[in-house]
Each structure stands twice: as structure tokens, then as C-alpha cells.
Write an enzyme that holds these catalytic residues in place. Structure first.
Site, PDB file in Angstrom:
ATOM      1  N   ASP A 126      23.963  39.773  25.411  1.00 19.67           N
ATOM      2  CA  ASP A 126      23.641  39.759  23.831  1.00 19.67           C
ATOM      3  C   ASP A 126      23.667  38.296  23.257  1.00 19.67           C
ATOM      4  O   ASP A 126      23.414  37.558  23.935  1.00 19.67           O
ATOM      5  CB  ASP A 126      24.737  40.452  23.062  1.00 19.67           C
ATOM      6  N   ASP A 183      19.308  46.707  15.689  1.00 12.75           N
ATOM      7  CA  ASP A 183      20.025  47.832  16.347  1.00 12.75           C
ATOM      8  C   ASP A 183      19.804  49.065  15.543  1.00 12.75           C
ATOM      9  O   ASP A 183      19.354  49.082  14.389  1.00 12.75           O
ATOM     10  CB  ASP A 183      21.551  47.645  15.870  1.00 12.75           C
TER      11      ASP A 183
HETATM   12  C1  GLA Z   1      24.721  43.835  19.134  1.00  5.03           C
HETATM   13  C2  GLA Z   1      23.904  44.773  20.094  1.00  5.03           C
HETATM   14  C3  GLA Z   1      24.120  46.075  20.303  1.00  5.03           C
HETATM   15  C4  GLA Z   1      25.561  46.403  20.745  1.00  5.03           C
HETATM   16  C5  GLA Z   1      26.589  45.569  19.811  1.00  5.03           C
HETATM   17  C6  GLA Z   1      27.970  45.311  20.434  1.00  5.03           C
HETATM   18  O1  GLA Z   1      24.828  44.350  17.827  1.00  5.03           O
HETATM   19  O2  GLA Z   1      22.564  44.667  19.335  1.00  5.03           O
HETATM   20  O3  GLA Z   1      23.499  46.808  20.987  1.00  5.03           O
HETATM   21  O4  GLA Z   1      25.678  45.854  22.320  1.00  5.03           O
HETATM   22  O5  GLA Z   1      26.024  44.100  19.502  1.00  5.03           O
HETATM   23  O6  GLA Z   1      29.123  44.631  19.846  1.00  5.03           O
END
Ligand code: GLA
Length: 376
Positions: A126, A183
Site C-alpha cells: 500500500d 478503493d
Molecule cells: C487502502 C487500500 C485498500 C486496503 C486498505 C487497508 O485503502 O487501497 O485496498 O488495503 O488500505 O487499510
């Protein structure tokens, strides 16, 4: 590692968020193996954020939370491997993960070594809390190198959400997939938005490094960590067809211990998966002769061996009539050829009239054809 087709699997985030534990992972591994998902190609079981303690140990190593994972991560990896699956984990290029657990910044090589010792096969990486001074491309190259040198084949799944022009540099980092969008949440608007964001990014997708449109919300029906309004089964089918058609990794996000028959049928459609896993991994192209607007999109993609996949997607709540011409696919009348196009979800054949194919789409529905080139 070089991955030749989009990775497929399951990831804990969409449904469970921070509420993960060993028992849940064991049960999910059992279901992936027994239900036939593994047989369809879903091979990676990935634990997302929130698996570790908030502090590293005295040697600077990450520690699995003993309340959530009382037997440690190696035992989880062994269990997952015992089911014939591959095991994935999560970390972050910043000081902390997005949920505030330790990130791998300045610990890249030691963390890669820890993951290798545990038997990890996949790392989602991430981009939260990263240094504002060090370019993202340097950070992803660091972890890419750490993984390539850790002594184990670990698939590198970059997750910088397309930020900082990720598409321009991600292939320098050894990543096999990269998040090309923000997301996903379990609403139709989110699906539609992520599909639209891909339009400019298709040239960057392909063999060895795949555009990741984020985990699937198919079958969530509003339950779980990113479950909001939820979607209908038809919307989930269109979502799945789009992600598959556009060559995204297919990472399931629903609770597979409690899947409806419709969800199962959507996720295991072998012909749709076949388009996603086509060995040529060619770039899809928008059908231009088609009257495009935000609510109706049409793509074609040339498959290995000469077939053509055609996808018509109705993103609106009104029914729609989609029509396109074969000239655009490379089959004008002068070739003496036409298409035998069978729709995958309904098994119906499309009629070709004056080199045109027309198809009625119900609200939010799609039609995905696998078409053969035949004599007229
Ligand atoms: C980010 C990523 C998600 C998930 C969250 C976890 O938002 O894009 O896919 O992994 O972190 O905290």
C-alpha cells in the site's frame, strides 16, 4: 516473478477489514478448496491490513497479532498451502499501513525476509503515510528488489491507487499487478466510476503487469467492511464481466463461507474467466462506431487463436439497444468472413444483419460474446 495472466484469489479487506483471525482464514481456505473456486483459478488467499501488532519486536521484525493469529503466520501459511492454495499478505510503503499498523518503510529487506520465512507467495503493498520527500517509484523499486532478493517467489502487488502517475513507472518495480484506481465500495456508482477511470489506462495493462481495478464486491450485498448499499445480482454479474474483460486481477471480496448460488455462478463462469485469463492478454479497444455515453460502453478484444471477445455493458437503469458494425473489428464484407457470436451468460447467438450486430440490454445488464471468424 513473472505472472503471465491476471492473478486470481480472495482478499480479506472488503468483508472483514480489521476483524480478521486465524479461524476465519482457515475456514476461507477450506471453502476455496472445497467449493471449486480454486479449481476455477482462484489460487491466492490474501490477508490484508490489520494482521500485525502495533509495534515491531526488539529485532525490528513484524509480529503477527497473537490474539488474532495464536499459532503465528507460518502456521497460517502452512494451512493455506496444505489446501493447495498460495498465501498472500499485506504491507505498506509508508511508516504505517493505512489502518495505522507498522509499514515497511526503511524495513523493506528485513520484512521481505520475514515474509519469505513465513512462506508468503504474494505481497500487497500500500501507499499510505509514505515519505513526501522520496518519490513513490523509488519506494516501490525498493520493495520490488527486496522481494526479488528474498529467496522466495513472491508476487508483488502494488497498491498506490494510480497516484503520482503510477502507470508511468510501475513496470520498473517488478510489480505483477498495480492498483490503477482508488478503493472500491459495494455500490453501483463505485463500480461505474472505477470502470470509467480505466478508459485511459488500457495501454498500460498487459502481460506481466496487470491493471488492478480493486477487489471484487460480487456477492457482498451490503454486508461487511466496504458494504454500503450493495448491488443486485445482475449488477454484480456486469461488474464481474467488466473486470474480467478489461484484464483486471480477479480477487474475490465477499464472505465465501456464505455465498448464494447466484454469487457462485457469477464467480465461476469458466468462459468469462477464460477471457480474463486469455494467454495473449491483449489490450481491449472501445468500439467507436458505437454510440457511447457514460451509461453504455462496448469493448472488443482479440483473443489468442483468432476468436474475438465483445462486451456490451449497460451502466444505466434503463434498457438499452446496443449495436455495432463488423468493419471496426477488421471484418468488412470484402473479407468474405463474418462472426458467429455466442453470448456467454445466455448461450444465445447474435444475428448478423448487413454486417451489424444489435442486442437488447436489460437495465444494468451486459452481454459478453465469444465470437468465431467464419465464412459468410
Ligand atoms: C487502502 C487500500 C485498500 C486496503 C486498505 C487497508 O485503502 O487501497 O485496498 O488495503 O488500505 O487499510
Amino acid at each position: 516473478m513473472v505472472k503471465l495472466t491476471p492473478p486470481m484469489g480472495w482478499n480479506s479487506w472488503n468483508t472483514y477489514g480489521e476483524n480478521i483471525n486465524e479461524q476465519l482464514i482457515f475456514e476461507t481456505a477450506d471453502r476455496m478448496a472445497q467449493s471449486g473456486l480454486l479449481g476455477c483459478g482462484y489460487e491466492y488467499l490474501v490477508i490484508d491490513d490489520c494482521w500485525s501488532l502495533r509495534e515491531r519486536d526488539a529485532n525490528g521484525r513484524l509480529v503477527a497479532d497473537p490474539e488474532k493469529f495464536p499459532h503465528g503466520m507460518k502456521a497460517v501459511a502452512d494451512y493455506v498451502h496444505g489446501k493447495g492454495l498460495k498465501f498472500g499478505m499485506y504491507s505498506c510503503a509508508g511508516n504505517m499501513t493505512c489502518a495505522g499498523y507498522p509499514g515497511s518503510f526503511e524495513h523493506e529487506f528485513i520484512d521481505a525476509a520475514t515474509f519469505a520465512e513465513w512462506g508468503v507467495d504474494f505481497l500487497k503493498y500500500d501507499y499510505c503515510y509514505h515519505s513526501p520527500l522520496i518519490p513513490g517509484e523509488y519506494l516501490y523499486r525498493r520493495m520490488g528488489l527486496a522481494l526479488e532478493n528474498c529467496g522466495r517467489d513472491i508476487l508483488f502487488s502494488a497498491c498506490s491507487w494510480g497516484a503520482d502517475e503510477t502507470h508511468e513507472w510501475i513496470k520498473t518495480s517488478a510489480a505483477s499487478m498495480w492498483r490503477s484506481t482508488g478503493d472500491i465500495v459495494d455500490t453501483w456508482e463505485s463500480i461505474k466510476d472505477l470502470a470509467a477511470q480505466q478508459k485511459k489506462l488500457h495501454p498500460f495493462n498487459g502481460l506481466g503487469c496487470f491493471n488492478d481495478m480493486d477487489m471484487l464486491v460480487v456477492g457482498m450485498h451490503g454486508k461487511g467492511n466496504v458494504g454500503l448499499k450493495g448491488c443486485t445480482d445482475i449488477q454484480y454479474r456486469t461488474h464481474f464481466s467488466l473486470w474480467a474483460f478489461l484484464g483486471s486481477p480477479l480477487m474475490i471480496g465477499c464472505d465465501i463461507r456464505d455465498m448464494s448460488q447466484e454469487t457462485y455462478a457469477t464467480l465461476t463462469n469458466a468462459e468469462i474467466i477464460g477471457i480474463n485469463q486469455d494467454p495473449a492478454c491483449r489490450q481491449p479497444y472501445l468500439l467507436k462506431g458505437f454510440w457511447h455515453h457514460d451509461n453504455l460502453i462496448a469493448y472488443a478484444k482479440n483473443l489468442a487463436g483468432g476468436d474475438i471477445a465483445i462486451g456490451l455493458f449497460n451502466m444505466s437503469g434503463d434498457k438499452a439497444n446496443a449495436s455495432f458494425n463488423l468493419d471496426e473489428l477488421g471484418l468488412p464484407g470484402s473479407t468474405g468472413k463474418t462472426l458467429l457470436a455466442t453470448e456467454i451468460w445466455t448461450h444465445k447467438q447474435a444475428a448478423v444483419k448487413n454486417a451489424n450486430i444489435s442486442w437488447e440490454l436489460a437495465p444494468y445488464d451486459c452481454a459478453v460474446f465469444r465470437a468465431k471468424v467464419v465464412d459468410k
